[in-house]
Motif scaffolding. Structure first.
Motif, PDB file in Angstrom:
ATOM      1  N   MET A 131       0.873  -1.034  -0.028  1.00 46.69           N
ATOM      2  CA  MET A 131       0.111  -0.116  -0.082  1.00 46.69           C
ATOM      3  C   MET A 131       0.827   1.324  -0.107  1.00 46.69           C
ATOM      4  N   ARG A 132       0.462   2.270  -0.802  1.00 47.52           N
ATOM      5  CA  ARG A 132       1.348   3.577  -0.710  1.00 47.52           C
ATOM      6  C   ARG A 132       0.351   4.425  -0.006  1.00 47.52           C
ATOM      7  N   TYR A 133       1.532   5.482   0.333  1.00 43.20           N
ATOM      8  CA  TYR A 133       0.744   6.676   1.420  1.00 43.20           C
ATOM      9  C   TYR A 133       1.325   7.796   0.865  1.00 43.20           C
ATOM     10  N   THR A 134       0.579   8.859   0.754  1.00 43.87           N
ATOM     11  CA  THR A 134       0.936  10.352   0.310  1.00 43.87           C
ATOM     12  C   THR A 134       1.065  11.089   1.422  1.00 43.87           C
ATOM     13  N   LEU A 135       2.273  11.594   2.013  1.00 47.91           N
ATOM     14  CA  LEU A 135       2.503  12.312   2.846  1.00 47.91           C
ATOM     15  C   LEU A 135       3.088  13.692   2.970  1.00 47.91           C
ATOM     16  N   LYS A 136       2.770  14.547   3.824  1.00 47.32           N
ATOM     17  CA  LYS A 136       3.327  16.025   3.550  1.00 47.32           C
ATOM     18  C   LYS A 136       4.411  16.176   4.587  1.00 47.32           C
ATOM     19  N   ILE A 137       5.663  16.490   3.981  1.00 52.27           N
ATOM     20  CA  ILE A 137       6.865  16.291   4.969  1.00 52.27           C
ATOM     21  C   ILE A 137       7.061  17.708   6.033  1.00 52.27           C
ATOM     22  N   THR A 138       7.242  17.362   7.205  1.00 52.27           N
ATOM     23  CA  THR A 138       7.089  18.499   8.190  1.00 52.27           C
ATOM     24  C   THR A 138       8.493  18.781   8.600  1.00 52.27           C
ATOM     25  N   SER A 139       9.407  18.213   8.569  1.00 48.95           N
ATOM     26  CA  SER A 139      10.813  18.432   8.921  1.00 48.95           C
ATOM     27  C   SER A 139      11.804  17.966   7.531  1.00 48.95           C
ATOM     28  N   ALA A 140      12.694  18.536   7.086  1.00 51.24           N
ATOM     29  CA  ALA A 140      13.678  18.059   6.045  1.00 51.24           C
ATOM     30  C   ALA A 140      14.078  16.612   6.198  1.00 51.24           C
ATOM     31  N   VAL A 141      13.960  15.837   5.278  1.00 53.55           N
ATOM     32  CA  VAL A 141      14.678  14.334   5.397  1.00 53.55           C
ATOM     33  C   VAL A 141      14.970  13.977   4.245  1.00 53.55           C
ATOM     34  N   ALA A 142      15.880  12.949   4.529  1.00 51.29           N
ATOM     35  CA  ALA A 142      16.452  12.467   2.969  1.00 51.29           C
ATOM     36  C   ALA A 142      15.720  10.993   2.885  1.00 51.29           C
ATOM     37  N   LEU A 143      15.221  10.907   1.352  1.00 49.40           N
ATOM     38  CA  LEU A 143      14.764   9.838   1.277  1.00 49.40           C
ATOM     39  C   LEU A 143      15.211   9.507  -0.232  1.00 49.40           C
ATOM     40  N   GLY A 144      15.828   8.235  -0.267  1.00 44.89           N
ATOM     41  CA  GLY A 144      16.374   7.731  -1.436  1.00 44.89           C
ATOM     42  C   GLY A 144      17.742   8.536  -1.964  1.00 44.89           C
ATOM     43  N   GLY A 145      18.079   9.087  -0.976  1.00 49.67           N
ATOM     44  CA  GLY A 145      19.573   9.958  -1.206  1.00 49.67           C
ATOM     45  C   GLY A 145      19.016  11.332  -1.762  1.00 49.67           C
ATOM     46  N   VAL A 146      17.916  11.668  -1.619  1.00 49.66           N
ATOM     47  CA  VAL A 146      17.415  13.107  -1.927  1.00 49.66           C
ATOM     48  C   VAL A 146      16.815  13.893  -0.866  1.00 49.66           C
ATOM     49  N   VAL A 147      17.148  14.951  -0.437  1.00 51.50           N
ATOM     50  CA  VAL A 147      16.654  15.932   0.473  1.00 51.50           C
ATOM     51  C   VAL A 147      15.514  16.382   0.037  1.00 51.50           C
ATOM     52  N   ARG A 148      14.364  16.203   0.998  1.00 51.10           N
ATOM     53  CA  ARG A 148      13.155  16.749   0.759  1.00 51.10           C
ATOM     54  C   ARG A 148      12.825  17.749   1.793  1.00 51.10           C
ATOM     55  N   PRO A 149      12.664  18.873   1.584  1.00 50.83           N
ATOM     56  CA  PRO A 149      12.167  20.205   2.427  1.00 50.83           C
ATOM     57  C   PRO A 149      11.018  19.905   2.962  1.00 50.83           C
ATOM     58  N   ALA A 150      10.654  20.474   4.309  1.00 50.46           N
ATOM     59  CA  ALA A 150       9.433  20.726   4.702  1.00 50.46           C
ATOM     60  C   ALA A 150       8.328  21.183   3.772  1.00 50.46           C
ATOM     61  N   GLY A 151       7.371  20.621   3.751  1.00 53.06           N
ATOM     62  CA  GLY A 151       6.219  20.851   2.677  1.00 53.06           C
ATOM     63  C   GLY A 151       6.166  20.408   1.661  1.00 53.06           C
ATOM     64  N   SER A 152       7.342  19.334   1.299  1.00 51.44           N
ATOM     65  CA  SER A 152       7.008  18.523   0.139  1.00 51.44           C
ATOM     66  C   SER A 152       6.053  17.448   0.208  1.00 51.44           C
ATOM     67  N   ILE A 153       5.471  17.086  -0.800  1.00 48.80           N
ATOM     68  CA  ILE A 153       4.271  15.930  -0.744  1.00 48.80           C
ATOM     69  C   ILE A 153       5.095  14.800  -1.453  1.00 48.80           C
ATOM     70  N   VAL A 154       5.162  13.738  -0.772  1.00 48.70           N
ATOM     71  CA  VAL A 154       5.676  12.447  -1.479  1.00 48.70           C
ATOM     72  C   VAL A 154       4.847  11.182  -1.254  1.00 48.70           C
ATOM     73  N   ASP A 155       5.299  10.235  -2.049  1.00 45.41           N
ATOM     74  CA  ASP A 155       4.332   9.079  -2.181  1.00 45.41           C
ATOM     75  C   ASP A 155       5.256   7.933  -1.637  1.00 45.41           C
ATOM     76  N   LEU A 156       5.000   7.297  -0.439  1.00 46.45           N
ATOM     77  CA  LEU A 156       5.991   6.284  -0.009  1.00 46.45           C
ATOM     78  C   LEU A 156       5.361   5.031   0.305  1.00 46.45           C
ATOM     79  N   ASP A 157       6.071   4.002   0.550  1.00 46.41           N
ATOM     80  CA  ASP A 157       5.658   2.545   0.959  1.00 46.41           C
ATOM     81  C   ASP A 157       5.242   2.784   2.179  1.00 46.41           C
ATOM     82  N   GLU A 158       4.495   1.841   2.665  1.00 46.75           N
ATOM     83  CA  GLU A 158       4.101   1.666   4.265  1.00 46.75           C
ATOM     84  C   GLU A 158       4.986   1.630   5.221  1.00 46.75           C
ATOM     85  N   ALA A 159       6.296   1.032   5.146  1.00 44.03           N
ATOM     86  CA  ALA A 159       7.273   0.945   6.093  1.00 44.03           C
ATOM     87  C   ALA A 159       7.947   2.468   6.262  1.00 44.03           C
TER      88      ALA A 159
END
Length: 85
Positions: free
Chosen positions: A1-29
């Motif tokens: 199952m996939r989840y659409t999240l809004k990032i609230t604090s900058a994180v690195a996902l798959g080697g790419v830094v996602r700033p706060a406010g970004s919308i990402v589609d992620l796996d359950e884990a």
């Protein structure tokens, strides 16, 4: 199952830094991990979050009794002084 999240604090996902406010589609884990750490929040498109597994957010100490403490031994000098140790 996939989840659409809004990032609230900058994180690195798959080697790419996602700033706060970004919308990402992620796996359950990954979604669970970010939600539990407070790094993201669900968007309106996301299904309800799964129940967390394991000890995160639980209090296992409730209902447990504390162990008995040992009394100190009286030494011969305490008995002579009349002390109650």
């Amino acid at each position: 199952m996939r989840y659409t999240l809004k990032i609230t604090s900058a994180v690195a996902l798959g080697g790419v830094v996602r700033p706060a406010g970004s919308i990402v589609d992620l796996d359950e884990a990954t979604a669970k991990n970010l939600l539990q750490r407070g790094k993201a929040e669900l968007t309106e498109k996301s299904p309800p979050p799964p129940a967390p597994d394991g000890p995160i957010g639980t209090d296992d100490t409730e209902g447990k009794k504390k162990g008995a403490t040992r009394r100190q031994r009286k030494t011969p000098s305490d008995e002579q002084k009349g002390g109650d140790a």
